[in-house]
Every structure is written in C-alpha cells, then in structure tokens.
Design an enzyme around this catalytic site. Sequence first.
Site, PDB file in Angstrom:
ATOM      1  N   SER A 133       0.873  -1.176   0.000  1.00  0.00           N
ATOM      2  CA  SER A 133       0.000   0.000   0.000  1.00  0.00           C
ATOM      3  C   SER A 133       0.902   1.215   0.000  1.00  0.00           C
ATOM      4  O   SER A 133       2.075   1.122   0.386  1.00  0.00           O
ATOM      5  CB  SER A 133      -0.830   0.003   1.285  1.00  0.00           C
ATOM      6  OG  SER A 133      -1.483   1.233   1.451  1.00  0.00           O
ATOM      7  N   TYR A 146      -1.526  -1.015  10.748  1.00  0.00           N
ATOM      8  CA  TYR A 146      -1.619  -1.245   9.301  1.00  0.00           C
ATOM      9  C   TYR A 146      -0.326  -0.765   8.633  1.00  0.00           C
ATOM     10  O   TYR A 146       0.273  -1.476   7.833  1.00  0.00           O
ATOM     11  CB  TYR A 146      -2.843  -0.511   8.733  1.00  0.00           C
ATOM     12  CG  TYR A 146      -3.076  -0.775   7.259  1.00  0.00           C
ATOM     13  CD1 TYR A 146      -3.407  -2.052   6.805  1.00  0.00           C
ATOM     14  CD2 TYR A 146      -2.970   0.245   6.311  1.00  0.00           C
ATOM     15  CE1 TYR A 146      -3.624  -2.307   5.454  1.00  0.00           C
ATOM     16  CE2 TYR A 146      -3.191   0.001   4.954  1.00  0.00           C
ATOM     17  CZ  TYR A 146      -3.516  -1.278   4.538  1.00  0.00           C
ATOM     18  OH  TYR A 146      -3.720  -1.527   3.198  1.00  0.00           O
TER      19      TYR A 146
HETATM   20  N1  LIG Z   1      -8.634  -0.847  -1.499  1.00  0.00           N
HETATM   21  C1  LIG Z   1      -7.652  -0.041  -1.208  1.00  0.00           C
HETATM   22  O1  LIG Z   1      -7.812   1.185  -1.243  1.00  0.00           O
HETATM   23  C2  LIG Z   1      -6.292  -0.609  -0.872  1.00  0.00           C
HETATM   24  C3  LIG Z   1      -5.211   0.290  -0.874  1.00  0.00           C
HETATM   25  C4  LIG Z   1      -3.944  -0.191  -0.587  1.00  0.00           C
HETATM   26  C5  LIG Z   1      -3.750  -1.530  -0.319  1.00  0.00           C
HETATM   27  N2  LIG Z   1      -4.812  -2.380  -0.295  1.00  0.00           N
HETATM   28  C6  LIG Z   1      -4.525  -3.803  -0.016  1.00  0.00           C
HETATM   29  O2  LIG Z   1      -5.058  -4.593  -1.059  1.00  0.00           O
HETATM   30  C7  LIG Z   1      -5.315  -5.905  -0.571  1.00  0.00           C
HETATM   31  C8  LIG Z   1      -6.694  -6.343  -1.030  1.00  0.00           C
HETATM   32  O3  LIG Z   1      -7.665  -5.484  -0.465  1.00  0.00           O
HETATM   33  P1  LIG Z   1      -8.973  -5.002  -1.247  1.00  0.00           P
HETATM   34  O4  LIG Z   1      -8.897  -3.545  -1.375  1.00  0.00           O
HETATM   35  O5  LIG Z   1      -9.206  -5.829  -2.433  1.00  0.00           O
HETATM   36  O6  LIG Z   1     -10.068  -5.278  -0.103  1.00  0.00           O
HETATM   37  P2  LIG Z   1     -11.200  -6.386   0.049  1.00  0.00           P
HETATM   38  O7  LIG Z   1     -12.163  -6.287  -1.062  1.00  0.00           O
HETATM   39  O8  LIG Z   1     -11.694  -6.222   1.456  1.00  0.00           O
HETATM   40  O9  LIG Z   1     -10.401  -7.762  -0.085  1.00  0.00           O
HETATM   41  C9  LIG Z   1      -9.617  -8.282   0.941  1.00  0.00           C
HETATM   42  C10 LIG Z   1      -9.534  -9.786   0.769  1.00  0.00           C
HETATM   43  O10 LIG Z   1      -8.652 -10.296   1.784  1.00  0.00           O
HETATM   44  C11 LIG Z   1      -9.281 -11.431   2.337  1.00  0.00           C
HETATM   45  N3  LIG Z   1      -8.783 -11.771   3.666  1.00  0.00           N
HETATM   46  C12 LIG Z   1      -8.798 -11.038   4.804  1.00  0.00           C
HETATM   47  N4  LIG Z   1      -8.247 -11.749   5.817  1.00  0.00           N
HETATM   48  C13 LIG Z   1      -7.886 -12.962   5.303  1.00  0.00           C
HETATM   49  C14 LIG Z   1      -7.276 -14.128   5.826  1.00  0.00           C
HETATM   50  N5  LIG Z   1      -6.940 -14.243   7.129  1.00  0.00           N
HETATM   51  N6  LIG Z   1      -7.032 -15.173   4.981  1.00  0.00           N
HETATM   52  C15 LIG Z   1      -7.381 -15.109   3.673  1.00  0.00           C
HETATM   53  N7  LIG Z   1      -7.987 -14.033   3.130  1.00  0.00           N
HETATM   54  C16 LIG Z   1      -8.235 -12.980   3.929  1.00  0.00           C
HETATM   55  C17 LIG Z   1     -10.757 -11.090   2.339  1.00  0.00           C
HETATM   56  O11 LIG Z   1     -11.497 -12.289   2.496  1.00  0.00           O
HETATM   57  P3  LIG Z   1     -12.875 -12.431   3.317  1.00  0.00           P
HETATM   58  O12 LIG Z   1     -13.961 -12.200   2.298  1.00  0.00           O
HETATM   59  O13 LIG Z   1     -12.832 -13.824   3.830  1.00  0.00           O
HETATM   60  O14 LIG Z   1     -12.853 -11.401   4.398  1.00  0.00           O
HETATM   61  C18 LIG Z   1     -10.870 -10.485   0.949  1.00  0.00           C
HETATM   62  O15 LIG Z   1     -10.975 -11.493  -0.022  1.00  0.00           O
HETATM   63  C19 LIG Z   1      -5.122  -5.847   0.945  1.00  0.00           C
HETATM   64  O16 LIG Z   1      -3.867  -6.392   1.268  1.00  0.00           O
HETATM   65  C20 LIG Z   1      -5.156  -4.353   1.249  1.00  0.00           C
HETATM   66  O17 LIG Z   1      -4.402  -4.018   2.390  1.00  0.00           O
HETATM   67  C21 LIG Z   1      -6.085  -1.951  -0.549  1.00  0.00           C
END
Ligand SMILES: NC(=O)c1ccc[n+]([C@@H]2O[C@H](COP(=O)([O-])OP(=O)(O)OC[C@H]3O[C@@H](n4cnc5c(N)ncnc54)[C@H](OP(=O)(O)O)[C@@H]3O)[C@@H](O)[C@H]2O)c1
Length: 278
Positions: A133, A146
């Site tokens: 991130s 985080y």
């Molecule tokens: N969206 C943003 O603005 C943003 C910005 C920077 C970085 N990120 C990073 O991008 C990545 C993906 O996030 P996203 O934005 O796509 O959010 P998201 O839609 O909430 O997706 C997160 C995914 O991680 C899974 N997860 C959480 N805990 C887990 C565990 N213990 N084991 C396996 N899976 C798990 C969730 O599964 P469940 O459905 O089971 O909860 C979900 O599939 C993350 O690492 C986040 O920190 C996001």
Amino acid sequence: MGKTVLITGTSSGFGKLTAQLFHQNGWNVVATMRSPQMETELVGLKNTLVTKMDVTDKQSIKNAIEKAVDKFGSIDVLVNNAGYGASGFLEEASVKEVNKQIGTNLLGVINTIQEVLPQMRKQKSGTIINITSVAGTFGMPMFSLYNASKFAVEGLSESLTFELKEFGITIKTVAPGAFRTNFMDAMSINEGNKKSELNSFRDQYKDHLSEMAMKPPKPFGYGNPQVVANKIYECATQQTPTKNFIGKDAKSLSLMRKFMSKKQFFNMLYKAGLPKYN
Ligand SMILES: NC(=O)c1ccc[n+]([C@@H]2O[C@H](COP(=O)([O-])OP(=O)(O)OC[C@H]3O[C@@H](n4cnc5c(N)ncnc54)[C@H](OP(=O)(O)O)[C@@H]3O)[C@@H](O)[C@H]2O)c1
C-alpha cells in the site's frame, strides 16, 4: 499445461479481479479464499481451482498449495493479496487485535511465501507479488498497525529480492493508493483495550473516519480497482521495477512525501480530509 497463478483473498476486491484477469488471459488460476463455499463467480471457470486458504492458518496454506500443484503441476506466480486495515489508538489495541492485523498482513505473507518456495525452487523459477500500500511508504495518523504491516512487507520483499535471485525467483510489490473495494467496509477500529481517558479523542477520530468513508478522498477520488489487477498482471508477465505504486494518489503522494517536509505534507493531507482526533 500452461502457467499457474495462486492468489490469496480472492473473495472480493483486487483479488477477485486479478483472478478473473489471469483466467481471461489463459492462465490456470488457483483462487484461494477463507469461505470458498460462498463463492459464485469464480466457481466453474475453466482451469480455475477455487479452494480454501486462511493466511493465518499454516495448514490451510499447505493444503491449498498441495492441491494447486496436484492439479496444475506448478505455481509460477504467487500473489499475496489478502489483507485488511486496522486503525485506532495503538494503546487500545488488544493482543488479539494486534495479532490479527500483523498475523494477516505480515505473517500471512511470510507463511505463504515459506510454503510456496520449495515448489518454486524446484521449478527454478517463480514470481511473488506482494500487495502492500502507499501506507507502506509513509505513516498515517491512527493506522500504526496497518502501516507497520505494510512497511514490513516492503522491507521483507526488498530483502528477499537478493535471497531469491539465485533460485530464479523474482519478488515485487504493488502499492495501491485508495480504491473502492470492500476495504473500507472490512476496516476495523482497534478498541479491545479501551481506555476511558481516550474516550473523547476516540469519538472525534471515529467521527472523522466515518465522514471520510462517506466521501471519495480528495483530490484524486477512488481509483478503478481494475487498474490494480492490470498492474499485478503486468508485474507477473513483464519486466517492472521491484516496487510499483499504482493510482494517481499513490504515485503523487509517495513523491511528495519524499520532497516535502513532514509538516507541509500532513497539513496538505489534513486539508484534504485525512482523519485526526484533535
Ligand atoms: N482498497 C484499497 O484502497 C487498498 C489500498 C492499498 C492496499 N490495499 C490492499 O489490497 C489488498 C486487497 O484489499 P482489497 O482492497 O481488495 O479489499 P477487500 O475487497 O476487502 O479484499 C480483501 C480480501 O482479503 C481477504 N482476507 C482477509 N483476511 C484474510 C485471511 N486471514 N485469509 C485469507 N484471506 C483474507 C478477504 O477475504 P474475506 O472475504 O474472507 O474477508 C478479501 O478477499 C489488501 O492487502 C489491502 O491491504 C487496498
């Protein structure tokens, strides 16, 4: 047999879009998630294995990797995407909350890499892409855990570039800015160890945070999450730098943080709506 990608956290957001993109490009896809029984969109796609993996559970990581190799014969790319954001006062985070954030965002990545490396070493090739991130480049108020997890994955990845090179394994990070996925909804506030003297600060912070969640971040707004999936695919298939910012905000903010003073930088972010508690 074609190339195989294994992705963590494919139930939503970047993970799901990335699984779909690799599939459209003819890859074998191992789409891992905590609750595969709930999945409807990825199930039944050709050359796609939807299987259980909780990145905090070593045995489930081992099982998923074993199934992937049994079915497709190799793991050419690992995308460590699973993660969530925990915020709030560090002092109020319970042991359980600390362990969950670090256990998912950092140890989850370490566990998965450790389990996939024997297979990649055997193949003498592989690419590991860790989703960090912009929060892995500068600290933000109230996001200490985080930030710690994402800074740590950047450090881990940079170190591993050297360690893995001689085995033919490449490691990269993709560092997004703000994108509309389930991320904001899944975000937690750590308050398992509440301190009454922090009540008013915490309430103010929570008000700011919910205000922030209602509006797109200024001045860039939310990016389209598909561009993150595209960047992950590019990192898997082309020469790119080790660290890859994605999103106008991530690119500009990482540069600004380098060249502005901390005070100037954060005043700018506060004006743009970054939550604070005073
Ligand atoms: N969206 C943003 O603005 C943003 C910005 C920077 C970085 N990120 C990073 O991008 C990545 C993906 O996030 P996203 O934005 O796509 O959010 P998201 O839609 O909430 O997706 C997160 C995914 O991680 C899974 N997860 C959480 N805990 C887990 C565990 N213990 N084991 C396996 N899976 C798990 C969730 O599964 P469940 O459905 O089971 O909860 C979900 O599939 C993350 O690492 C986040 O920190 C996001």
